[in-house]
Design a protein around this motif. Structure first.
Motif, PDB file in Angstrom:
ATOM      1  N   GLN A   1       0.765  -1.126  -0.010  1.00  0.00           N
ATOM      2  CA  GLN A   1       0.067  -0.046  -0.040  1.00  0.00           C
ATOM      3  C   GLN A   1       1.035   1.181   0.106  1.00  0.00           C
ATOM      4  O   GLN A   1       0.637   2.009  -0.747  1.00  0.00           O
ATOM      5  CB  GLN A   1      -0.938   0.000   1.259  1.00  0.00           C
ATOM      6  CG  GLN A   1      -2.103  -1.242   1.088  1.00  0.00           C
ATOM      7  CD  GLN A   1      -2.876  -1.025   2.174  1.00  0.00           C
ATOM      8  OE1 GLN A   1      -2.603  -0.574   3.340  1.00  0.00           O
ATOM      9  NE2 GLN A   1      -4.035  -1.896   2.136  1.00  0.00           N
ATOM     10  N   ARG A   2       2.014   1.073   0.740  1.00  0.00           N
ATOM     11  CA  ARG A   2       2.766   2.580   0.854  1.00  0.00           C
ATOM     12  C   ARG A   2       3.674   2.519  -0.403  1.00  0.00           C
ATOM     13  O   ARG A   2       3.995   3.572  -0.936  1.00  0.00           O
ATOM     14  CB  ARG A   2       3.739   2.264   2.061  1.00  0.00           C
ATOM     15  CG  ARG A   2       3.102   2.377   3.299  1.00  0.00           C
ATOM     16  CD  ARG A   2       4.083   1.693   4.319  1.00  0.00           C
ATOM     17  NE  ARG A   2       3.653   1.962   5.724  1.00  0.00           N
ATOM     18  CZ  ARG A   2       3.584   2.939   6.663  1.00  0.00           C
ATOM     19  NH1 ARG A   2       4.241   3.949   6.333  1.00  0.00           N
ATOM     20  NH2 ARG A   2       2.637   2.808   7.890  1.00  0.00           N
ATOM     21  N   TYR A   3       4.240   1.439  -1.012  1.00  0.00           N
ATOM     22  CA  TYR A   3       5.385   1.665  -2.185  1.00  0.00           C
ATOM     23  C   TYR A   3       5.019   0.974  -3.329  1.00  0.00           C
ATOM     24  O   TYR A   3       5.825   0.969  -4.435  1.00  0.00           O
ATOM     25  CB  TYR A   3       6.435   0.930  -1.489  1.00  0.00           C
ATOM     26  CG  TYR A   3       7.130   1.549   0.204  1.00  0.00           C
ATOM     27  CD1 TYR A   3       7.440   2.745  -0.010  1.00  0.00           C
ATOM     28  CD2 TYR A   3       6.996   0.595   1.028  1.00  0.00           C
ATOM     29  CE1 TYR A   3       7.933   3.449   1.091  1.00  0.00           C
ATOM     30  CE2 TYR A   3       7.490   1.096   2.255  1.00  0.00           C
ATOM     31  CZ  TYR A   3       7.976   2.441   2.227  1.00  0.00           C
ATOM     32  OH  TYR A   3       8.244   2.953   3.679  1.00  0.00           O
ATOM     33  N   ARG A   4       3.798   0.625  -3.552  1.00  0.00           N
ATOM     34  CA  ARG A   4       3.494  -0.054  -4.802  1.00  0.00           C
ATOM     35  C   ARG A   4       3.503   0.972  -5.800  1.00  0.00           C
ATOM     36  O   ARG A   4       3.997   0.346  -7.072  1.00  0.00           O
ATOM     37  CB  ARG A   4       1.900  -0.663  -4.532  1.00  0.00           C
ATOM     38  CG  ARG A   4       1.059  -0.987  -5.955  1.00  0.00           C
ATOM     39  CD  ARG A   4      -0.265  -1.258  -5.775  1.00  0.00           C
ATOM     40  NE  ARG A   4      -0.564  -2.532  -4.932  1.00  0.00           N
ATOM     41  CZ  ARG A   4      -1.165  -2.096  -3.899  1.00  0.00           C
ATOM     42  NH1 ARG A   4      -1.616  -1.026  -3.522  1.00  0.00           N
ATOM     43  NH2 ARG A   4      -1.397  -3.349  -3.080  1.00  0.00           N
ATOM     44  N   GLU A   5       3.175   2.070  -5.902  1.00  0.00           N
ATOM     45  CA  GLU A   5       3.015   3.033  -7.004  1.00  0.00           C
ATOM     46  C   GLU A   5       4.634   3.666  -7.322  1.00  0.00           C
ATOM     47  O   GLU A   5       4.976   3.679  -8.480  1.00  0.00           O
ATOM     48  CB  GLU A   5       2.208   4.251  -6.684  1.00  0.00           C
ATOM     49  CG  GLU A   5       0.762   3.928  -6.738  1.00  0.00           C
ATOM     50  CD  GLU A   5       0.298   3.254  -7.983  1.00  0.00           C
ATOM     51  OE1 GLU A   5       0.689   3.593  -9.076  1.00  0.00           O
ATOM     52  OE2 GLU A   5      -0.311   2.157  -7.802  1.00  0.00           O
ATOM     53  N   GLY A   6       5.228   3.629  -6.203  1.00  0.00           N
ATOM     54  CA  GLY A   6       6.720   4.195  -6.258  1.00  0.00           C
ATOM     55  C   GLY A   6       7.344   2.859  -6.967  1.00  0.00           C
ATOM     56  O   GLY A   6       8.205   3.327  -7.911  1.00  0.00           O
TER      57      GLY A   6
ATOM     58  N   LYS B   1       6.354   0.734  -9.213  1.00  0.00           N
ATOM     59  CA  LYS B   1       5.856   0.508 -10.610  1.00  0.00           C
ATOM     60  C   LYS B   1       6.520   2.012 -11.244  1.00  0.00           C
ATOM     61  O   LYS B   1       6.890   1.671 -12.475  1.00  0.00           O
ATOM     62  CB  LYS B   1       4.464   0.561 -10.588  1.00  0.00           C
ATOM     63  CG  LYS B   1       3.835  -0.683 -10.207  1.00  0.00           C
ATOM     64  CD  LYS B   1       2.221  -0.198 -10.009  1.00  0.00           C
ATOM     65  CE  LYS B   1       1.311   0.060 -10.850  1.00  0.00           C
ATOM     66  NZ  LYS B   1       0.128  -0.035 -10.493  1.00  0.00           N
ATOM     67  N   ARG B   2       6.611   3.113 -10.722  1.00  0.00           N
ATOM     68  CA  ARG B   2       7.135   4.095 -11.397  1.00  0.00           C
ATOM     69  C   ARG B   2       8.544   3.940 -11.795  1.00  0.00           C
ATOM     70  O   ARG B   2       9.026   4.154 -12.859  1.00  0.00           O
ATOM     71  CB  ARG B   2       6.910   5.472 -10.474  1.00  0.00           C
ATOM     72  CG  ARG B   2       7.394   6.679 -11.147  1.00  0.00           C
ATOM     73  CD  ARG B   2       7.396   8.016 -10.195  1.00  0.00           C
ATOM     74  NE  ARG B   2       8.509   7.735  -9.449  1.00  0.00           N
ATOM     75  CZ  ARG B   2       8.585   7.559  -8.129  1.00  0.00           C
ATOM     76  NH1 ARG B   2       7.164   7.492  -7.475  1.00  0.00           N
ATOM     77  NH2 ARG B   2       9.776   7.466  -7.072  1.00  0.00           N
TER      78      ARG B   2
ATOM     79  N   ASN C   1       9.127   0.962 -14.489  1.00  0.00           N
ATOM     80  CA  ASN C   1       8.902   1.563 -15.914  1.00  0.00           C
ATOM     81  C   ASN C   1       9.814   2.605 -16.547  1.00  0.00           C
ATOM     82  O   ASN C   1       9.822   2.843 -17.614  1.00  0.00           O
ATOM     83  CB  ASN C   1       7.513   2.522 -15.735  1.00  0.00           C
ATOM     84  CG  ASN C   1       6.263   1.380 -15.754  1.00  0.00           C
ATOM     85  OD1 ASN C   1       6.315   0.446 -16.461  1.00  0.00           O
ATOM     86  ND2 ASN C   1       5.426   2.050 -14.849  1.00  0.00           N
TER      87      ASN C   1
END
Length: 310
Positions: free
Chosen positions: A249-254, A256-257, A260
């Motif tokens: 929840q905390r680091y998923r988006e980071g 993936k960024r 990529n």
């Protein structure tokens, strides 16, 4: 544990022999070059005596007692007689391995497990000419196997569950740390993870982000300190107050960024390879004196780490 194992001998073969005799198994080693197997025993003798001196000998037998379990053979039939498990250790060439297993199969009973030490060849390719593929498996060690306990067990699509279970039990009994792959995949697990690390490290050096020396420090003084004791999944689980789900929840988006932004698979050749090789050789010259010294240092450190983990 005086059941018999048969092996084809080289550097990895000698290491396997040391592992198996440390667990109390009789080991017969064979090489198709006359005299090689006998010389291998002398190499093993020296290594075991050195390990005993440094109080790093594995097993509950002395070096001399372990050596009584080891024999060399120039005749393949003699080497295979009485074996329940055959560990192949020839060089990484598909036709050579296929040929070995064709010959070995003709000299052993249906219940004998045929195991390969390959680090990259798929079991469906290696064992394609074996008649009874149900008893075939890959047992991929990490170099040097005596200090680095991991063994990847990779089944052929036809491998029986009992063969996997027996091999897992054997590796555990001799002090290794076996992991089960549920199906074959190119590179297995270890090399897929290793190549991912190598590729991104290469890209960062190639693109001028970091030096060869410092990217190695990222691993040896950073990630490697943790990974010597816990893996990436447990690392995530411990690095958030409420475990893995919290971490995601905390680091998923980071994650993936950043992922990529990773570049394409490197060519590992051309100008970049020349430049990176030059930088590496300035740190450790590529002559036998310097390389041998660094390998000895590596093995001594691995020995100490193995002792600490024990």
């Amino acid at each position: 544990r005086l059941s018999s194992k048969s092996m084809l001998v080289g550097l990895i073969g000698r290491s396997w022999a040391m592992v198996f005799i440390s667990g109390g198994y009789r080991v017969k080693i064979y090489d198709n070059q006359p005299g090689y197997a006998a010389r291998a025993i002398q190499e093993v003798r020296k290594q075991l005596e050195d390990l005993q001196e440094e109080c790093m000998l594995r097993g509950d037998r002395s070096a001399s007692e372990q050596l009584t379990l080891l024999s060399s053979h120039n005749d393949l039939c003699q080497a295979l007689e009485g074996a329940f498990f055959v560990q192949e250790c020839v060089f990484e060439e598909i036709e050579a391995k296929r040929s070995v297993f064709q010959v070995v199969e003709s000299h052993v009973g249906e219940g004998v497990i045929l195991s390969s030490s390959t680090s990259c060849l798929l079991p469906s390719n290696i064992f394609s000419q074996v008649q009874n593929r149900k008893r075939c498996i890959i047992s991929h060690p990490v170099n040097p196997p005596y200090y680095v306990r991991l063994v990847e067990l990779v089944p052929h699509p036809e491998t029986l569950a009992g063969v996997m279970d027996t091999t897992h039990a054997l590796m555990t009994a001799v002090g290794q740390a076996p992991v089960r792959l549920k199906k074959e995949i190119d590179g297995f697990a270890l090399n897929r993870v290793q190549y991912a690390i190598i590729a991104e490290s290469w890209r960062l050096v190639k693109d001028g982000v970091i030096s060869v020396k410092d990217i190695d420090l990222v691993m040896s003084e950073g990630l490697g300190m943790r990974y010597a004791f816990i893996g990436p999944m447990e690392t995530m689980h411990l690095n958030a107050p409420e475990g893995l789900e919290d971490y995601l929840q905390r680091y998923r988006e980071g994650m993936k960024r950043v992922l990529n932004t990773f570049g394409p698979v490197p060519e590992f050749s051309g100008e970049a390879a020349e430049r990176i090789n030059k930088e590496m050789c300035e740190l450790i010259p590529a002559d036998q004196q310097h390389l041998s010294a660094r390998r000895e240092r590596r093995d001594q450190l691995l020995m100490g780490l193995a002792k600490l983990k024990k």
